[in-house]
Design an enzyme around this catalytic site. Structure first.
Site, PDB file in Angstrom:
ATOM      1  N   SER A  99       1.851  -9.785  -0.783  1.00 21.94           N
ATOM      2  CA  SER A  99       1.493  -8.361  -0.683  1.00 21.94           C
ATOM      3  C   SER A  99       1.835  -7.735   0.666  1.00 21.94           C
ATOM      4  O   SER A  99       2.067  -6.534   0.748  1.00 21.94           O
ATOM      5  CB  SER A  99       0.006  -8.175  -0.978  1.00 21.94           C
ATOM      6  OG  SER A  99      -0.790  -9.016  -0.158  1.00 21.94           O
TER       7      SER A  99
ATOM      8  N   LYS B 157       0.814  -1.225   0.000  1.00 20.74           N
ATOM      9  CA  LYS B 157       0.000   0.000   0.000  1.00 20.74           C
ATOM     10  C   LYS B 157       0.845   1.272   0.000  1.00 20.74           C
ATOM     11  O   LYS B 157       0.436   2.298  -0.519  1.00 20.74           O
ATOM     12  CB  LYS B 157      -0.950   0.009   1.202  1.00 20.74           C
ATOM     13  CG  LYS B 157      -2.132  -0.923   1.017  1.00 20.74           C
ATOM     14  CD  LYS B 157      -3.178  -0.683   2.097  1.00 20.74           C
ATOM     15  CE  LYS B 157      -4.440  -1.482   1.821  1.00 20.74           C
ATOM     16  NZ  LYS B 157      -4.242  -2.931   2.120  1.00 20.74           N
TER      17      LYS B 157
ATOM     18  N   GLU C 237      -9.613   7.445   3.942  1.00 24.67           N
ATOM     19  CA  GLU C 237     -10.545   6.700   4.783  1.00 24.67           C
ATOM     20  C   GLU C 237      -9.960   5.309   4.944  1.00 24.67           C
ATOM     21  O   GLU C 237      -9.181   4.864   4.092  1.00 24.67           O
ATOM     22  CB  GLU C 237     -11.941   6.672   4.167  1.00 24.67           C
ATOM     23  CG  GLU C 237     -12.249   5.532   3.262  1.00 24.67           C
ATOM     24  CD  GLU C 237     -11.567   5.630   1.909  1.00 24.67           C
ATOM     25  OE1 GLU C 237     -10.866   4.675   1.584  1.00 24.67           O
ATOM     26  OE2 GLU C 237     -11.730   6.636   1.203  1.00 24.67           O
TER      27      GLU C 237
HETATM   28  C1  LIG Z   1      -5.028  -3.935   1.597  1.00 27.01           C
HETATM   29  C2  LIG Z   1      -4.297  -5.186   1.341  1.00 27.01           C
HETATM   30  C3  LIG Z   1      -4.657  -6.062   0.289  1.00 27.01           C
HETATM   31  C4  LIG Z   1      -5.834  -5.845  -0.596  1.00 27.01           C
HETATM   32  O1  LIG Z   1      -5.825  -4.698  -1.378  1.00 27.01           O
HETATM   33  P1  LIG Z   1      -5.537  -4.710  -2.936  1.00 27.01           P
HETATM   34  O2  LIG Z   1      -5.855  -3.335  -3.363  1.00 27.01           O
HETATM   35  O3  LIG Z   1      -6.431  -5.734  -3.575  1.00 27.01           O
HETATM   36  O4  LIG Z   1      -4.118  -5.066  -3.131  1.00 27.01           O
HETATM   37  C5  LIG Z   1      -3.872  -7.197   0.078  1.00 27.01           C
HETATM   38  N1  LIG Z   1      -2.829  -7.489   0.871  1.00 27.01           N
HETATM   39  C6  LIG Z   1      -2.461  -6.687   1.885  1.00 27.01           C
HETATM   40  C7  LIG Z   1      -1.287  -7.082   2.718  1.00 27.01           C
HETATM   41  C8  LIG Z   1      -3.183  -5.521   2.163  1.00 27.01           C
HETATM   42  O5  LIG Z   1      -2.804  -4.749   3.193  1.00 27.01           O
END
Ligand SMILES: *Cc1c(COP(=O)(O)O)cnc(C)c1O
Length: 400
Positions: free
Chosen positions: A381, A92, A114
């Site tokens: 992610s 993010k 938000e």
């Molecule tokens: C917020 C988040 C997601 C999901 O958001 P996307 O916009 O689909 O990437 C996935 N993995 C993590 C670790 C997150 O914090």
């Protein structure tokens, strides 16, 4: 703004996207689009962003061959793109930083965001502190209650957390308040959206700030394996980490690309966030995409063990990639994700976020069926520290 399939209307991805907003938002959206077009082609802006990505975010993130996991499964080679190793522990920050820098160059002094689970709020508060900007984060009172550590982080970072007690007191009410603030304070403020959602130009801007994930992965896999991958796998909440990995590979027709949504307790239970399996086209938060809704078009409740995947809509570019069949979308359940969470920790010494565990779970199923010379890249992610207490509670309850 060029997208992969831009033969049609501006701001659309095939049939999806657009700007379904009240008139008061059109001028700020146009201002944002204009500024973005100019700055995204500006050499000194690109250089400044690259510097921050290297020195503050910690890019490039490694591409890691999960040797022991691969051996244990006995099929295709699994590589992990380590977004969990970025500053603040998830992808993010790539987008938060990009938009904050854009806003700063537009002369804005204040960031509005938000947040539901708090992750996007923390990323925004972090970059606001680093760039010396003011930051206001709207959050439902129910979420404030549930996500205390993230509220504390945001406050420590100097952000003001505004509690929203209207409606269901969760994310969608917080979004309404954030938009109200933006309309009132257009001159001083930028509304920083956290995923490839919302009206044009947001889905394109956010994707562009995340596509570095795939660009790095392409270079890294060529260096390490001397070829491109055969499969890409990523989890899909709003869709930013997934499009970030996928985008640079969309024109490589031999690469199979899979997005993994939250299957919750399974599609039949109605407790999930699998928009393609359980939803249909509709408008939410300014964009036309797949939405989980009842027969009257009212948004339905979603469920996922991972807060980041628990959202009733999906980015419009994904709706188009699904319709054109370039990307396959599937889902895994809470239980499958938890098992992958445990397995990755045990075999590789990496505790993944529960969101990312969905992608890992699918990659494990896929790798089993494939020969050993195939390569899968999974987008990891985020890291799982934030999920530890909840995951352990569920692991006990489910007797995994
Ligand atoms: C917020 C988040 C997601 C999901 O958001 P996307 O916009 O689909 O990437 C996935 N993995 C993590 C670790 C997150 O914090």
């Amino acid at each position: 703004m060029k997208t992969n399939n831009q033969k049609e209307r501006k701001g659309y991805f095939g049939d999806f996207g657009g700007q379904y907003v009240p008139e008061t938002l059109m001028a700020p959206l146009q201002e944002l689009e204009k500024a973005y077009l100019k700055l995204s082609n500006d050499k000194s802006f690109k250089k400044e962003l690259a510097g921050w990505l290297t020195n503050f975010v910690g890019r490039p993130t490694p591409l890691y061959f999960a040797n022991q996991l691969t051996n244990k499964i006995g099929g295709a080679k699994i590589y992990l793109k380590r977004e969990d190793l970025t500053h603040t522990g998830a992808h993010k920050i790539n987008n938060a930083l990009g938009q904050a820098l854009l806003a700063k160059h537009m002369g804005k002094k204040r960031l509005i965001a938000e947040t539901g689970a708090g992750q996007h709020g923390v990323a925004t508060a972090t970059v606001a502190a680093a760039l010396g900007m003011e930051c206001v984060v709207y959050m439902g009172t129910v979420d404030i209650e549930r996500q205390q550590p993230n509220v504390q982080r945001m406050e420590l970072l100097g952000a003001t957390v505004m509690s929203v007690s209207a409606g269901s007191k969760t994310l969608k009410d917080a979004i309404n308040e954030a938009i109200r603030d933006w309309v009132t304070n257009i001159n001083s403020s930028h509304y920083l959206i956290g995923s490839v959602l919302g009206p044009h130009p947001y889905p394109t801007i956010v994707r562009d700030f995340q596509k570095i994930i795939g660009e790095e992965a392409r270079r890294q896999i060529k260096e390490q394996a001397n070829k491109l991958p055969d499969y890409l796998v990523a989890c899909v909440g709003g869709g930013s980490n997934s499009i970030g990995l996928f985008f640079d590979f969309l024109n490589e027709k031999n690469i199979k690309i899979i997005g993994v949504e939250a299957g919750g307790f399974g599609i039949k239970s109605n407790k999930h966030a699998a928009r393609f399996a359980g939803g249909r086209p509709g408008i939410l938060h300014g964009t036309l995409s797949y939405v989980l809704q009842d027969k009257y078009g009212q948004i339905t409740e979603t469920h996922s063990i991972s807060a980041g995947l628990d959202y009733p809509s999906i980015g419009p570019e994904h709706a188009n990639l699904q319709q054109t069949k370039r990307v396959e979308y599937t889902h895994v359940t809470d239980e499958e994700a938890l098992k992958a969470f445990m397995l990755l920790a045990e075999t590789e010494g990496i505790i993944p976020a529960l969101e990312s565990s969905h992608a890992v779970a699918y990659a494990i199923k896929l790798a089993k069926k494939l020969p050993k010379d195939k390569i899968i890249i999974v987008n990891l992610s985020g890291r799982g520290d934030k999920d530890l207490a909840q995951a352990i509670e569920h692991i006990k309850k489910m007797k995994l």
